[in-house]
Write a protein that holds these residues in place. Structure first.
Motif, PDB file in Angstrom:
ATOM      1  N   ILE A 494       0.823  -1.215   0.000  1.00 56.75           N
ATOM      2  CA  ILE A 494       0.000   0.000   0.000  1.00 56.75           C
ATOM      3  C   ILE A 494       0.862   1.271   0.000  1.00 56.75           C
ATOM      4  CG2 ILE A 494      -2.037  -1.072   1.025  1.00 56.75           C
ATOM      5  CD1 ILE A 494      -1.117  -0.030   3.737  1.00 56.75           C
ATOM      6  N   SER A 495       2.135   1.107  -0.259  1.00 57.69           N
ATOM      7  CA  SER A 495       3.015   2.273  -0.415  1.00 57.69           C
ATOM      8  C   SER A 495       3.984   2.007  -1.554  1.00 57.69           C
ATOM      9  CB  SER A 495       3.800   2.551   0.874  1.00 57.69           C
ATOM     10  OG  SER A 495       4.872   1.626   1.016  1.00 57.69           O
ATOM     11  N   GLU A 496       4.683   3.045  -1.974  1.00 51.08           N
ATOM     12  CA  GLU A 496       5.760   2.875  -2.937  1.00 51.08           C
ATOM     13  C   GLU A 496       6.923   2.127  -2.285  1.00 51.08           C
ATOM     14  OE1 GLU A 496       5.753   3.784  -6.120  1.00 51.08           O
ATOM     15  OE2 GLU A 496       3.745   4.683  -5.989  1.00 51.08           O
ATOM     16  N   ARG A 497       7.697   1.378  -3.076  1.00 51.73           N
ATOM     17  CA  ARG A 497       8.925   0.772  -2.576  1.00 51.73           C
ATOM     18  C   ARG A 497      10.017   1.843  -2.510  1.00 51.73           C
ATOM     19  NH1 ARG A 497       9.402  -5.068  -5.800  1.00 51.73           N
ATOM     20  NH2 ARG A 497       7.427  -5.954  -5.034  1.00 51.73           N
ATOM     21  N   ILE A 498      10.685   1.919  -1.356  1.00 53.55           N
ATOM     22  CA  ILE A 498      11.750   2.910  -1.166  1.00 53.55           C
ATOM     23  C   ILE A 498      13.085   2.188  -1.134  1.00 53.55           C
ATOM     24  CG2 ILE A 498      12.617   4.775   0.263  1.00 53.55           C
ATOM     25  CD1 ILE A 498       9.880   5.327  -0.903  1.00 53.55           C
ATOM     26  N   PRO A 499      13.948   2.384  -2.137  1.00 52.20           N
ATOM     27  CA  PRO A 499      15.246   1.693  -2.152  1.00 52.20           C
ATOM     28  C   PRO A 499      16.237   2.376  -1.218  1.00 52.20           C
ATOM     29  CG  PRO A 499      15.031   3.061  -4.097  1.00 52.20           C
ATOM     30  CD  PRO A 499      13.727   3.186  -3.369  1.00 52.20           C
ATOM     31  N   PHE A 500      17.171   1.606  -0.687  1.00 52.66           N
ATOM     32  CA  PHE A 500      18.266   2.163   0.100  1.00 52.66           C
ATOM     33  C   PHE A 500      19.445   1.203   0.045  1.00 52.66           C
ATOM     34  CE2 PHE A 500      15.726  -0.319   3.040  1.00 52.66           C
ATOM     35  CZ  PHE A 500      16.631  -0.961   3.869  1.00 52.66           C
ATOM     36  N   TYR A 501      20.572   1.691   0.524  1.00 48.79           N
ATOM     37  CA  TYR A 501      21.835   0.950   0.419  1.00 48.79           C
ATOM     38  C   TYR A 501      22.475   0.864   1.799  1.00 48.79           C
ATOM     39  CZ  TYR A 501      26.941   0.607  -0.403  1.00 48.79           C
ATOM     40  OH  TYR A 501      28.275   0.281  -0.356  1.00 48.79           O
ATOM     41  N   VAL A 502      22.983  -0.315   2.138  1.00 45.06           N
ATOM     42  CA  VAL A 502      23.740  -0.512   3.366  1.00 45.06           C
ATOM     43  C   VAL A 502      25.136  -0.978   2.965  1.00 45.06           C
ATOM     44  CG1 VAL A 502      23.930  -1.785   5.525  1.00 45.06           C
ATOM     45  CG2 VAL A 502      21.679  -1.085   4.684  1.00 45.06           C
ATOM     46  N   GLY A 503      26.136  -0.243   3.388  1.00 47.54           N
ATOM     47  CA  GLY A 503      27.504  -0.621   3.034  1.00 47.54           C
ATOM     48  C   GLY A 503      28.444   0.544   3.167  1.00 47.54           C
ATOM     49  N   PRO A 504      29.717   0.324   2.887  1.00 49.54           N
ATOM     50  CA  PRO A 504      30.690   1.422   2.947  1.00 49.54           C
ATOM     51  C   PRO A 504      30.432   2.417   1.825  1.00 49.54           C
ATOM     52  CG  PRO A 504      31.684  -0.522   1.965  1.00 49.54           C
ATOM     53  CD  PRO A 504      30.326  -0.953   2.445  1.00 49.54           C
ATOM     54  N   GLU A 505      30.861   3.647   2.025  1.00 50.94           N
ATOM     55  CA  GLU A 505      30.738   4.642   0.967  1.00 50.94           C
ATOM     56  C   GLU A 505      31.926   4.528   0.033  1.00 50.94           C
ATOM     57  OE1 GLU A 505      31.193   9.406   0.442  1.00 50.94           O
ATOM     58  OE2 GLU A 505      29.823   8.742   2.025  1.00 50.94           O
ATOM     59  N   PRO A 506      31.711   4.145  -1.216  1.00 47.49           N
ATOM     60  CA  PRO A 506      32.840   4.007  -2.139  1.00 47.49           C
ATOM     61  C   PRO A 506      33.548   5.346  -2.341  1.00 47.49           C
ATOM     62  CG  PRO A 506      30.825   3.051  -3.043  1.00 47.49           C
ATOM     63  CD  PRO A 506      30.428   3.843  -1.852  1.00 47.49           C
ATOM     64  N   GLN A 507      34.859   5.298  -2.404  1.00 50.66           N
ATOM     65  CA  GLN A 507      35.653   6.478  -2.706  1.00 50.66           C
ATOM     66  C   GLN A 507      36.152   6.375  -4.152  1.00 50.66           C
ATOM     67  OE1 GLN A 507      35.977   9.014  -0.313  1.00 50.66           O
ATOM     68  NE2 GLN A 507      34.462   7.670   0.658  1.00 50.66           N
ATOM     69  N   ILE A 508      35.873   7.393  -4.955  1.00 51.46           N
ATOM     70  CA  ILE A 508      36.356   7.413  -6.332  1.00 51.46           C
ATOM     71  C   ILE A 508      36.996   8.769  -6.600  1.00 51.46           C
ATOM     72  CG2 ILE A 508      34.718   5.723  -7.247  1.00 51.46           C
ATOM     73  CD1 ILE A 508      32.991   7.985  -8.243  1.00 51.46           C
ATOM     74  N   SER A 509      38.030   8.774  -7.429  1.00 52.22           N
ATOM     75  CA  SER A 509      38.712  10.029  -7.721  1.00 52.22           C
ATOM     76  C   SER A 509      39.367   9.962  -9.091  1.00 52.22           C
ATOM     77  CB  SER A 509      39.765  10.338  -6.656  1.00 52.22           C
ATOM     78  OG  SER A 509      40.772   9.348  -6.643  1.00 52.22           O
ATOM     79  N   LEU A 510      39.593  11.149  -9.663  1.00 54.47           N
ATOM     80  CA  LEU A 510      40.342  11.321 -10.896  1.00 54.47           C
ATOM     81  C   LEU A 510      41.593  12.127 -10.582  1.00 54.47           C
ATOM     82  CD1 LEU A 510      37.390  12.326 -13.259  1.00 54.47           C
ATOM     83  CD2 LEU A 510      38.525  10.110 -13.174  1.00 54.47           C
ATOM     84  N   GLU A 511      42.618  11.936 -11.396  1.00 59.24           N
ATOM     85  CA  GLU A 511      43.862  12.671 -11.149  1.00 59.24           C
ATOM     86  C   GLU A 511      43.723  14.142 -11.492  1.00 59.24           C
ATOM     87  OE1 GLU A 511      45.920  11.474 -15.448  1.00 59.24           O
ATOM     88  OE2 GLU A 511      46.839  10.857 -13.537  1.00 59.24           O
ATOM     89  N   LYS A 512      42.716  14.512 -12.271  1.00 58.15           N
ATOM     90  CA  LYS A 512      42.476  15.910 -12.625  1.00 58.15           C
ATOM     91  C   LYS A 512      41.028  16.057 -13.073  1.00 58.15           C
ATOM     92  CE  LYS A 512      44.538  15.046 -17.191  1.00 58.15           C
ATOM     93  NZ  LYS A 512      45.602  15.471 -18.130  1.00 58.15           N
ATOM     94  N   SER A 513      40.588  17.274 -13.287  1.00 57.19           N
ATOM     95  CA  SER A 513      39.200  17.519 -13.663  1.00 57.19           C
ATOM     96  C   SER A 513      39.039  17.946 -15.122  1.00 57.19           C
ATOM     97  CB  SER A 513      38.590  18.600 -12.757  1.00 57.19           C
ATOM     98  OG  SER A 513      39.309  19.808 -12.885  1.00 57.19           O
ATOM     99  N   LYS A 514      40.167  18.133 -15.843  1.00 50.54           N
ATOM    100  CA  LYS A 514      40.097  18.515 -17.253  1.00 50.54           C
ATOM    101  C   LYS A 514      40.986  17.574 -18.060  1.00 50.54           C
ATOM    102  CE  LYS A 514      39.281  23.442 -16.364  1.00 50.54           C
ATOM    103  NZ  LYS A 514      39.765  24.831 -16.565  1.00 50.54           N
ATOM    104  N   PHE A 515      40.417  16.970 -19.102  1.00 51.46           N
ATOM    105  CA  PHE A 515      41.138  16.014 -19.934  1.00 51.46           C
ATOM    106  C   PHE A 515      41.129  16.484 -21.383  1.00 51.46           C
ATOM    107  CE2 PHE A 515      39.785  13.666 -16.251  1.00 51.46           C
ATOM    108  CZ  PHE A 515      40.820  12.768 -16.000  1.00 51.46           C
ATOM    109  N   GLU A 516      42.171  16.102 -22.112  1.00 52.36           N
ATOM    110  CA  GLU A 516      42.206  16.345 -23.553  1.00 52.36           C
ATOM    111  C   GLU A 516      41.398  15.263 -24.258  1.00 52.36           C
ATOM    112  OE1 GLU A 516      43.560  18.985 -24.854  1.00 52.36           O
ATOM    113  OE2 GLU A 516      44.444  19.694 -22.958  1.00 52.36           O
TER     114      GLU A 516
END
Length: 779
Positions: A494-516
């Protein structure tokens, strides 16, 4: 101890910051005496430069501060403009050696954020441009030490991007508001949060903490009502589109902070150092007396209905500032159906030209009373309570509750919501529910993603004990889940399904913010959950993962929790974001990372290259960065955006493509160029386009309704047809009458060719009655 709050000066071609400093000097000497003896320091809010080049530190920040910098120390915060052309913050670090500052032996180890004690005040200077766990953990250490430090009475937090804003809605630091402010406010010593970024004055107070928050945007960019997305927020008491500065005065014996805020106006209105706001906070003062809600005589009410509070009472000299009403279907108020906070004043919007007087939406309103409009509450039995807050930010106790029943309104639809859809294993998951069937064993079930309730047992479940409320669950297993509300102890959802996540927060990064173009996009990831079919994907800004938009480049992680991933080299030029996605689907358990590929990504165009002054000009932009304050700038040929004043600017409000419109007559005849600039900077992200404006009809007519017509003549005189006035007085902007002319009835001419170019105010009148005013610009 007195502290001057200023900053956000950034524009080289305007003298607004110097005007503001001069105004502050005059006010300080008028109130206290010698500036060098009566002010202890300046706290600057960031954006000291427009782009982080070495010459701009010299020509903007240092040059524009020279009136006071020989005498007063100036502390700074990192603004977004400091990062432009200096992403590694090398030139900022070369000027400011804040990494050497410590509080109680605690150092951030960086110039980007730091803490220092001055007198009995602890300043916690944050960086909204370098958010993350490292800075958050540093704040935690600082606050824990400050709680036990008897030599600190007050904590002031400083962050360039503010924690709330009623213009350019959403252009704030949600990270500071949600992650940092709760930590700082664990102690009542935290009395003020000081932000900038927006070029106006704003003051509010958080409901849950005795904390003022202000915006102080100095005289650089224009930011007036009607220029942006706008919204009136309960936790902002006033937004005034003036440029200003603040003087903070501390009396350590009384444990008292007082603030006065002065303004010099905006680009359309000059005011002389007027006081636009004042507020104070004294620690340890008594709270207001507990109020009472007047008796609700009807057992059953229909809406609208007005609830009334008792008169405000206090044992101190503090006045009433705020009232909060709450309505709940539960006697313990574990869930709130309606919450309303109102301040004694709500300055939102202005009268516009010519005076720009702030509008008080709560003027002549008794905020101790609250009218609930029709259909604001659904049918049901409710409890209501209220409390008063004084001008010292102290709340009274909640009133005793009153009970009432609403009939004749709308029925409520069962629903659930989750406060935080990404949590770590073992952390409480709070699920709020509304309008669950009572007495029928309704229940909330939690399932792993992909599982169907009819096929497997729920992972976790609980009965809902009331119509509305909240329940906590804890889960230790890393995975994606969803929660849903069922009726009658069965599996009817009788309600919408609400998704959620349990786990570590993934860390992602790039070496720079501008690429050729053609360059490797190498992603480093760690602390990943390592679920089956987890992947990292790249999308163009504006695309929505999981819709018809497909990822521009992606790859699975093969269950690994850390490593590097090289994504496609053939990305066309554009603005992109990448993120971590779980279980082969589109759930994003962390914030996105943004970057660009190539140069001259964005483009501008016009429908033609030649316009008349009588025509509107449409400038179309495409493939923009999509940041909150991207803007289309217009300059006369030969001007340098980094040096010269612009002729027009138009925000895109975060859109990646669209059209801006320049009204007919806005630009004078001449040759112009236009470009797209990123996020309030002078960093051009599109090739320039050229266009020409030529004279139109040559006649611009000003008509007073049912009055004479006014025409400018080519020789600089003003022709009047159908005149009915006896006299015209001409004033300059200093308020001096520079010419009085006797007029003849019918058609006549006013000659002011001998006056210099500028803006004049013409007052046409018959004695003291029946007058009109026109602004006349002589070029």
């Amino acid at each position: 101890m007195r502290i001057l709050l200023m900053g956000d000066h950034q524009i080289k071609s305007r003298s607004g910051y110097e005007w503001l400093m001069k105004a502050a000097q005059r006010k300080i000497e008028e109130k206290y005496g010698d500036l060098t003896e009566k002010i202890n320091m300046i706290m600057n809010i960031g954006d000291q430069v427009d782009v982080g080049t070495l010459d701009q530190y010299e020509q903007i920040h240092l040059f524009k501060s020279q009136l006071m910098s020989p005498y007063l120390p100036i502390m700074t915060a990192v603004g977004n403009h400091e990062t432009y052309n200096d992403p590694g913050m090398q030139r900022y670090a070369a000027h400011y050696h804040y990494e050497n500052l410590t509080y109680q032996g605690i150092s951030s180890g960086t110039e980007n954020y730091y803490a220092y004690q001055a007198g009995r005040i602890l300043f916690v200077v944050l960086s909204t441009e370098h958010t993350g766990d490292a800075q958050k953990e540093w704040v935690r250490k600082i606050v824990d030490a400050a709680k036990k430090d008897d030599s600190v009475d007050f904590i002031i937090s400083v962050n360039h991007r503010p924690i709330q804003a009623e213009q350019y809605v959403g252009d704030i630091s949600a990270w500071v508001r949600n992650e940092i402010i709760p930590i700082l406010s664990e102690t009542p010593k935290h009395v003020l949060n000081y932000g900038g970024h927006h070029h106006l004055y704003h003051r509010g107070q958080l409901t849950d903490y005795p904390l003022y928050h202000i915006i102080n945007g100095a005289a650089s960019w224009d930011q007036m009502w009607g220029m942006s997305s706008e919204q009136d927020y309960d936790d902002v008491q006033k937004t005034i589109d003036y440029w200003g500065y603040q003087i903070l005065e501390f009396d350590f014996d009384k444990k008292e902070m007082k603030a006065e805020c002065y303004a010099i106006g905006n680009k359309e209105l000059v005011v002389d150092n007027i006081l636009i706001d004042s507020f104070s906070r004294t620690l340890g003062k008594a709270t207001p007396e507990k109020p009472e809600i007047k008796e609700i005589t009807e057992e059953i009410i229909t809406l609208p209905y007005t609830f009334k509070g008792s008169p405000y009472k206090t044992t101190t000299n503090e006045q009433l500032n705020s009232v909060q009403y709450q309505f709940s279907l539960n006697q313990d108020f574990s869930t709130i159906e309606y919450n309303k906070v109102r301040d004694i004043e709500d300055l939102y919007g202005s009268t516009g030209k010519p005076l720009h007087i702030p509008i008080d939406l709560n003027e002549n309103i008794d905020i101790t009373q609250l009218t609930i409009e029709k259909n604001k509450l659904i049918n049901g039995t409710y409890y209501v309570r209220m409390r008063y807050r004084d001008t010292n930010m102290e709340w009274s106790e909640w009133s005793d509750t009153r009970q009432f029943t609403v009939e004749g309104s709308i029925a409520g639809k069962p629903s659930i919501s989750i406060t935080d859809t990404s949590v770590t294993p073992g952390e409480a998951i709070t699920i709020d529910y509304k309008y669950a069937p009572e007495g029928q064993n309704a229940w909330i079930g939690i399932y792993r993603k992909g599982e169907e309730p009819h096929s497997v047992l729920s992972y976790k479940w609980k009965y809902t004990p009331a119509q509305s409320g909240s329940m906590n669950f804890t889960i230790d297993e890393t995975n994606e889940y969803y929660a849903v509300l069922f009726e009658d102890e069965g599996y009817t959802e009788i309600s919408e399904r609400i998704p959620f996540y349990v786990g570590p927060e993934p860390q992602i990064s790039l070496e720079k913010s501008k690429f050729e173009e053609g360059e490797d996009i190498v992603v480093t990831y760690s602390n990943a959950p390592g679920l089956k079919n987890d992947w990292i994907g790249i999308y163009k800004r504006g695309e929505v993962p999981g819709t018809s938009d497909t990822s521009d480049s992606w790859d699975y992680l093969g269950g690994n929790t850390e490593g590097t991933l090289t994504l496609a080299k053939d990305l066309p030029k554009g603005y992109y974001f990448l993120n971590y996605f779980t279980l082969g689907q589109y759930f994003e358990p962390r914030e996105r990372v943004y970057f660009s590929v190539g140069k001259d990504i964005s483009s501008l165009s016009t429908d033609k290259t030649e316009f008349s002054t009588d025509e509107a000009i449409l400038i179309h932009y495409k493939d923009g960065p999509g940041t909150p304050k991207d803007w289309v700038g217009v300059y006369k040929d030969g001007k340098d955006p980094n040096v010269d004043e612009l002729d027009g600017f138009y925000y895109t409000y975060g859109a990646t493509e669209g059209t801006v419109s320049i009204k007919a007559g806005t630009l004078e005849p001449g040759n112009y160029f236009s470009a797209l600039f990123i996020n309030d900077s002078y960093d051009e992200v599109s090739p320039r386009i050229q266009f020409t404006i030529k004279d139109g009809t040559g006649i611009r007519q000003a008509k007073n309704e049912d009055g004479p017509l006014f025409y400018p003549n080519a020789n600089g005189s003003l022709r009047i047809e159908g005149n009915t006035y006896e006299t015209a007085d001409i004033f300059n902007l200093a308020g001096n009458c520079v010419r009085r002319t006797t007029l003849t009835e019918g058609n006549c001419t006013i000659d002011f060719t001998d006056l210099p170019a500028g803006i004049y105010i013409f007052n046409f009148h018959n004695g003291t009655d029946n007058s009109i005013v026109h602004k006349v610009i002589k070029k």
